[in-house]
Write a protein that holds these residues in place. Structure first.
Motif, PDB file in Angstrom:
ATOM      1  N   ASP A 138       0.825  -1.214   0.000  1.00 40.63           N
ATOM      2  CA  ASP A 138       0.000   0.000   0.000  1.00 40.63           C
ATOM      3  C   ASP A 138       0.861   1.268   0.000  1.00 40.63           C
ATOM      4  O   ASP A 138       0.368   2.348   0.302  1.00 40.63           O
ATOM      5  CB  ASP A 138      -0.955   0.004   1.193  1.00 40.63           C
ATOM      6  N   TYR A 139       2.145   1.127  -0.320  1.00 35.10           N
ATOM      7  CA  TYR A 139       3.130   2.209  -0.367  1.00 35.10           C
ATOM      8  C   TYR A 139       3.553   2.710   1.007  1.00 35.10           C
ATOM      9  O   TYR A 139       4.306   3.674   1.118  1.00 35.10           O
ATOM     10  CB  TYR A 139       2.637   3.392  -1.221  1.00 35.10           C
ATOM     11  N   SER A 140       3.072   2.060   2.077  1.00 33.74           N
ATOM     12  CA  SER A 140       3.609   2.358   3.403  1.00 33.74           C
ATOM     13  C   SER A 140       4.927   1.611   3.567  1.00 33.74           C
ATOM     14  O   SER A 140       5.334   0.834   2.691  1.00 33.74           O
ATOM     15  CB  SER A 140       2.617   1.924   4.491  1.00 33.74           C
ATOM     16  N   ILE A 141       5.619   1.834   4.682  1.00 33.50           N
ATOM     17  CA  ILE A 141       6.905   1.176   4.912  1.00 33.50           C
ATOM     18  C   ILE A 141       6.925   0.524   6.287  1.00 33.50           C
ATOM     19  O   ILE A 141       6.139   0.886   7.175  1.00 33.50           O
ATOM     20  CB  ILE A 141       8.085   2.162   4.787  1.00 33.50           C
ATOM     21  N   SER A 142       7.819  -0.416   6.461  1.00 34.35           N
ATOM     22  CA  SER A 142       8.038  -1.032   7.764  1.00 34.35           C
ATOM     23  C   SER A 142       9.480  -1.493   7.851  1.00 34.35           C
ATOM     24  O   SER A 142      10.191  -1.591   6.842  1.00 34.35           O
ATOM     25  CB  SER A 142       7.072  -2.209   7.979  1.00 34.35           C
ATOM     26  N   GLY A 143       9.925  -1.783   9.067  1.00 36.32           N
ATOM     27  CA  GLY A 143      11.297  -2.213   9.267  1.00 36.32           C
ATOM     28  C   GLY A 143      11.559  -3.570   8.643  1.00 36.32           C
ATOM     29  O   GLY A 143      10.688  -4.440   8.604  1.00 36.32           O
ATOM     30  N   TRP A 144      12.791  -3.765   8.148  1.00 35.41           N
ATOM     31  CA  TRP A 144      13.192  -5.058   7.582  1.00 35.41           C
ATOM     32  C   TRP A 144      14.433  -5.534   8.343  1.00 35.41           C
ATOM     33  O   TRP A 144      14.335  -6.406   9.191  1.00 35.41           O
ATOM     34  CB  TRP A 144      13.450  -4.913   6.092  1.00 35.41           C
ATOM     35  N   LEU A 145      15.567  -4.919   8.085  1.00 30.72           N
ATOM     36  CA  LEU A 145      16.746  -5.209   8.902  1.00 30.72           C
ATOM     37  C   LEU A 145      16.795  -4.320  10.137  1.00 30.72           C
ATOM     38  O   LEU A 145      17.560  -4.575  11.065  1.00 30.72           O
ATOM     39  CB  LEU A 145      18.022  -5.018   8.078  1.00 30.72           C
ATOM     40  N   ALA A 146      15.984  -3.283  10.141  1.00 30.02           N
ATOM     41  CA  ALA A 146      15.869  -2.404  11.306  1.00 30.02           C
ATOM     42  C   ALA A 146      14.513  -2.629  11.958  1.00 30.02           C
ATOM     43  O   ALA A 146      13.539  -3.026  11.308  1.00 30.02           O
ATOM     44  CB  ALA A 146      16.015  -0.944  10.895  1.00 30.02           C
ATOM     45  N   ASP A 147      14.434  -2.386  13.249  1.00 29.86           N
ATOM     46  CA  ASP A 147      13.153  -2.456  13.949  1.00 29.86           C
ATOM     47  C   ASP A 147      12.259  -1.298  13.526  1.00 29.86           C
ATOM     48  O   ASP A 147      12.723  -0.329  12.910  1.00 29.86           O
ATOM     49  CB  ASP A 147      13.376  -2.413  15.467  1.00 29.86           C
ATOM     50  N   ASP A 148      11.006  -1.395  13.909  1.00 24.11           N
ATOM     51  CA  ASP A 148      10.044  -0.349  13.546  1.00 24.11           C
ATOM     52  C   ASP A 148      10.101   0.869  14.467  1.00 24.11           C
ATOM     53  O   ASP A 148       9.303   1.798  14.313  1.00 24.11           O
ATOM     54  CB  ASP A 148       8.618  -0.913  13.560  1.00 24.11           C
ATOM     55  N   ASP A 149      11.008   0.883  15.410  1.00 27.22           N
ATOM     56  CA  ASP A 149      11.042   1.976  16.384  1.00 27.22           C
ATOM     57  C   ASP A 149      11.946   3.129  15.956  1.00 27.22           C
ATOM     58  O   ASP A 149      12.400   3.917  16.788  1.00 27.22           O
ATOM     59  CB  ASP A 149      11.477   1.455  17.747  1.00 27.22           C
ATOM     60  N   TYR A 150      12.237   3.251  14.648  1.00 26.49           N
ATOM     61  CA  TYR A 150      13.097   4.352  14.209  1.00 26.49           C
ATOM     62  C   TYR A 150      12.424   5.686  14.515  1.00 26.49           C
ATOM     63  O   TYR A 150      11.200   5.811  14.542  1.00 26.49           O
ATOM     64  CB  TYR A 150      13.431   4.228  12.725  1.00 26.49           C
ATOM     65  N   SER A 151      13.252   6.703  14.739  1.00 30.01           N
ATOM     66  CA  SER A 151      12.720   8.011  15.155  1.00 30.01           C
ATOM     67  C   SER A 151      13.648   9.121  14.690  1.00 30.01           C
ATOM     68  O   SER A 151      14.801   8.877  14.320  1.00 30.01           O
ATOM     69  CB  SER A 151      12.568   8.070  16.679  1.00 30.01           C
ATOM     70  N   ALA A 152      13.122  10.347  14.723  1.00 37.81           N
ATOM     71  CA  ALA A 152      13.900  11.512  14.289  1.00 37.81           C
ATOM     72  C   ALA A 152      13.757  12.635  15.297  1.00 37.81           C
ATOM     73  O   ALA A 152      12.802  12.664  16.092  1.00 37.81           O
ATOM     74  CB  ALA A 152      13.429  11.983  12.920  1.00 37.81           C
TER      75      ALA A 152
ATOM     76  N   THR B 296      -0.375  11.577 -16.254  1.00 42.19           N
ATOM     77  CA  THR B 296       0.570  12.268 -15.380  1.00 42.19           C
ATOM     78  C   THR B 296       1.856  11.445 -15.248  1.00 42.19           C
ATOM     79  O   THR B 296       1.892  10.258 -15.576  1.00 42.19           O
ATOM     80  CB  THR B 296      -0.036  12.460 -13.986  1.00 42.19           C
ATOM     81  N   LEU B 297       2.893  12.074 -14.726  1.00 41.06           N
ATOM     82  CA  LEU B 297       4.144  11.361 -14.508  1.00 41.06           C
ATOM     83  C   LEU B 297       3.954  10.200 -13.542  1.00 41.06           C
ATOM     84  O   LEU B 297       4.490   9.113 -13.745  1.00 41.06           O
ATOM     85  CB  LEU B 297       5.207  12.328 -13.964  1.00 41.06           C
ATOM     86  N   ILE B 298       3.188  10.422 -12.482  1.00 38.96           N
ATOM     87  CA  ILE B 298       3.032   9.422 -11.434  1.00 38.96           C
ATOM     88  C   ILE B 298       1.806   8.564 -11.718  1.00 38.96           C
ATOM     89  O   ILE B 298       0.746   9.055 -12.083  1.00 38.96           O
ATOM     90  CB  ILE B 298       2.933  10.090 -10.054  1.00 38.96           C
ATOM     91  N   THR B 299       1.956   7.280 -11.547  1.00 35.63           N
ATOM     92  CA  THR B 299       0.943   6.295 -11.881  1.00 35.63           C
ATOM     93  C   THR B 299      -0.451   6.595 -11.326  1.00 35.63           C
ATOM     94  O   THR B 299      -0.592   7.165 -10.236  1.00 35.63           O
ATOM     95  CB  THR B 299       1.387   4.905 -11.371  1.00 35.63           C
ATOM     96  N   SER B 300      -1.446   6.147 -12.045  1.00 32.32           N
ATOM     97  CA  SER B 300      -2.843   6.287 -11.608  1.00 32.32           C
ATOM     98  C   SER B 300      -3.131   5.439 -10.383  1.00 32.32           C
ATOM     99  O   SER B 300      -4.160   5.637  -9.714  1.00 32.32           O
ATOM    100  CB  SER B 300      -3.778   5.859 -12.742  1.00 32.32           C
ATOM    101  N   ALA B 301      -2.243   4.482 -10.061  1.00 29.20           N
ATOM    102  CA  ALA B 301      -2.453   3.615  -8.900  1.00 29.20           C
ATOM    103  C   ALA B 301      -2.154   4.332  -7.588  1.00 29.20           C
ATOM    104  O   ALA B 301      -2.371   3.774  -6.516  1.00 29.20           O
ATOM    105  CB  ALA B 301      -1.578   2.370  -9.010  1.00 29.20           C
ATOM    106  N   SER B 302      -1.664   5.559  -7.645  1.00 30.22           N
ATOM    107  CA  SER B 302      -1.385   6.337  -6.445  1.00 30.22           C
ATOM    108  C   SER B 302      -2.162   7.644  -6.507  1.00 30.22           C
ATOM    109  O   SER B 302      -2.649   8.055  -7.553  1.00 30.22           O
ATOM    110  CB  SER B 302       0.117   6.624  -6.329  1.00 30.22           C
TER     111      SER B 302
END
Length: 528
Positions: free
Chosen positions: A81-95, A319-325
């Motif tokens: 769904d174009y969201s992201i999640s951790g793969w080699l990193a945990d999901d607790d990343y922060s800024a 448009t440049l960006i796909t109709s799927a988004s």
């Protein structure tokens, strides 16, 4: 009778190509090719019109293949769904508050395929390798520092980076072991953390063999060995699947997909993709005249291309960006939509005329027009849309000369600007966000922007996108940038592919995703 004979000859030639393709790849004569065995290992065979030029992930776009082949992984993974999640990193990343300092926790149980532990120091060195020895890293972000402490990784950036985790999902940032000798990485492949290890890669045939990673960190790997076979001949790979030479084929053409849809021996995974099939227009030559570009755009009946020629396996481009988004496909205005009568008027009013009577126009300055349209056949729509565009433009006196090459050659030509028009399929949403791909291909200084396109307002908007954290504002700014590209007649957006993977019914764990670089994983198998 002659027609029948010609068809039979074509079938025989295609069949022989398929046999030659497999035998020419140096396959063991006493090893089965399809879900068979090689030295006691079960082998899965995958055919594709796409291939790596090298297995070094930081060169060009070859990182896609280190991920596609299951050799490497990234800190972050893009979801369907174009969201992201951790793969080699945990999901607790922060800024921090201004998104200039990002902290990640590297999963503690991960090891490279050689058994070396993955810690933050290894990740630091892998990321630094991208910026030291690669070429596109700074188009994503500029690190001031990368610090490692155990499993904690801290990246400090020069500018605010509100979507840094998205950017780290790009295969360019595949995590590999840089502590080993990587002088032959192009052919031997990287030492990664994925479920498979490169056994061999043939830079001539592009055949790649991967084997089970015995040190894989995320569960049992179900397949012993995968053989990736490359051919840009769409008939060859489709016939190879039907004949049993392949267990699965990536991106079966619209001409062949119906054969498998009607056969219960196969199953098909499809998905709208983040891809756009683009006709780049090089403004450093005759296409520097906006009127000529506008006329070319207004001659493209994309609805008819997709319905009649591409058999509804593609969505008409706008448009440049796909109709799927959700990036403006339904709301932005195309000032150069299909309008052949107006295209003729534009050319006449600008002084384009057939002054020598050869049926093709000359420029207002009297120069003959003969535009080289470069394309490749590794994606099935390329030849079809190029030839359709050639016919459409010939009807108003614009001469087009199609020029076909292999995929890697076309990518090289795109980078150098060696074309008038060039057809390329670009996954604009490769990180779940279009910022970096837009910059790469259209922003001033972009690695693959060799068209001479330059618009200060567009550049400014993309600079704002880069530092904007609010998702809605990012999207609004991106849409404004897209509208400028439309107004400037910057490129032809032919269509958006519906991607597919066709496989034998008993094959599991082969993926077709919007990201388009997660093909195989630990669950990939060919059940007997």
């Amino acid at each position: 009778m002659k027609i029948i004979v010609k068809k039979m000859i074509a079938i025989l030639l295609c069949t022989s190509m398929c046999v030659g393709l497999l035998s020419g790849c140096g396959q063991d004569s006493n090893a089965k090719t399809s879900a068979g065995t090689a030295e006691g290992k079960k082998t899965l065979v995958i055919g594709s019109g796409q291939s790596a030029g090298t297995l070094d992930p930081i060169q060009a776009y070859n990182g896609w293949y280190s991920v596609r082949y299951g050799i490497c992984q990234t800190l972050i993974k893009m979801n369907d769904d174009y969201s992201i999640s951790g793969w080699l990193a945990d999901d607790d990343y922060s800024a921090n508050d201004d998104n200039t300092v990002w902290t990640f926790t590297i999963k503690d149980k991960v090891t490279f395929s050689n058994g070396n532990k993955l810690d933050a120091q290894a990740v630091k060195e892998s990321l630094e390798n991208v910026f030291t020895n690669g070429e596109r890293g700074i188009e994503y972000f500029t690190p001031v520092s990368i610090e490692a402490d155990g499993q904690k990784l801290v990246i400090t950036t020069k500018k605010p980076e509100p979507i840094l985790p998205n950017k780290l999902a790009d295969p360019l940032f595949s995590i590999l072991d840089t502590s080993v000798d990587n002088s032959k990485i192009a052919d031997n492949g990287p030492i990664g953390t994925g479920p498979f290890v490169c056994e061999s890669f043939d830079s001539a045939t592009k055949k790649c063999v991967v084997v089970k990673n015995e040190n894989y960190w995320n569960g049992e790997v179900k397949t012993d060995r995968i053989l990736f076979i490359y051919s840009e001949d769409q008939s060859t790979i489709s016939m190879g699947l039907q004949s049993g030479d392949f267990d699965a084929v990536y991106n079966v053409s619209m001409n062949d997909i119906g054969t498998f849809e009607k056969n219960s021996d196969y199953k098909i995974k499809t998905n709208p993709s983040g891809r756009t099939t683009i006709g780049f227009m090089n403004q450093n030559g005759q296409l520097g005249d906006k009127v000529l570009r506008e006329a070319i755009l207004q001659m493209q009946d994309k609805e008819a291309y997709c319905k009649n020629l591409l058999k509804n396996q593609y969505v008409p481009g706008k448009t440049l960006i796909t109709s799927a988004s959700d990036y403006g496909y339904d709301t932005l205005t195309d000032p150069n939509a299909y309008n052949p009568e107006n295209a003729k008027k534009l050319l006449e009013n600008a002084g384009y005329a057939d002054t020598d009577g050869d049926g093709f126009l000359e420029t207002p300055g009297g120069q003959p027009i003969n535009l080289r349209f470069v394309y490749y056949t590794g994606r099935p729509e390329q030849q079809i849309v190029v030839e359709a565009a050639q016919a459409a433009m010939a009807s108003v006196g614009i001469k087009i000369t199609p020029e076909v090459h292999d995929t890697q050659t076309v990518m090289d030509m795109q980078k150098t600007g060696d074309y008038d028009l060039l057809c390329m399929s670009i996954n604009i949403m490769n990180c779940g966000d279009p910022e970096n791909q837009i910059n790469t291909y259209f922003k001033a200084g972009g690695t693959y922007n060799a068209t001479g396109y330059h618009n200060e307002e567009f550049n400014s908007l993309m600079d704002q996108v880069h530092v904007t954290a609010d998702p809605k504002l990012r999207k609004d700014l991106t849409k404004q940038a897209e509208q400028i590209l439309l107004n400037d007649a910057a490129a032809i957006y032919f269509c958006y592919p519906i991607m597919n993977f066709v496989m034998k019914y008993q094959v599991d764990g082969i993926n077709s995703t919007p990201a388009d670089f997660y093909w195989v994983d630990e669950n990939t198998s060919a059940n007997e």
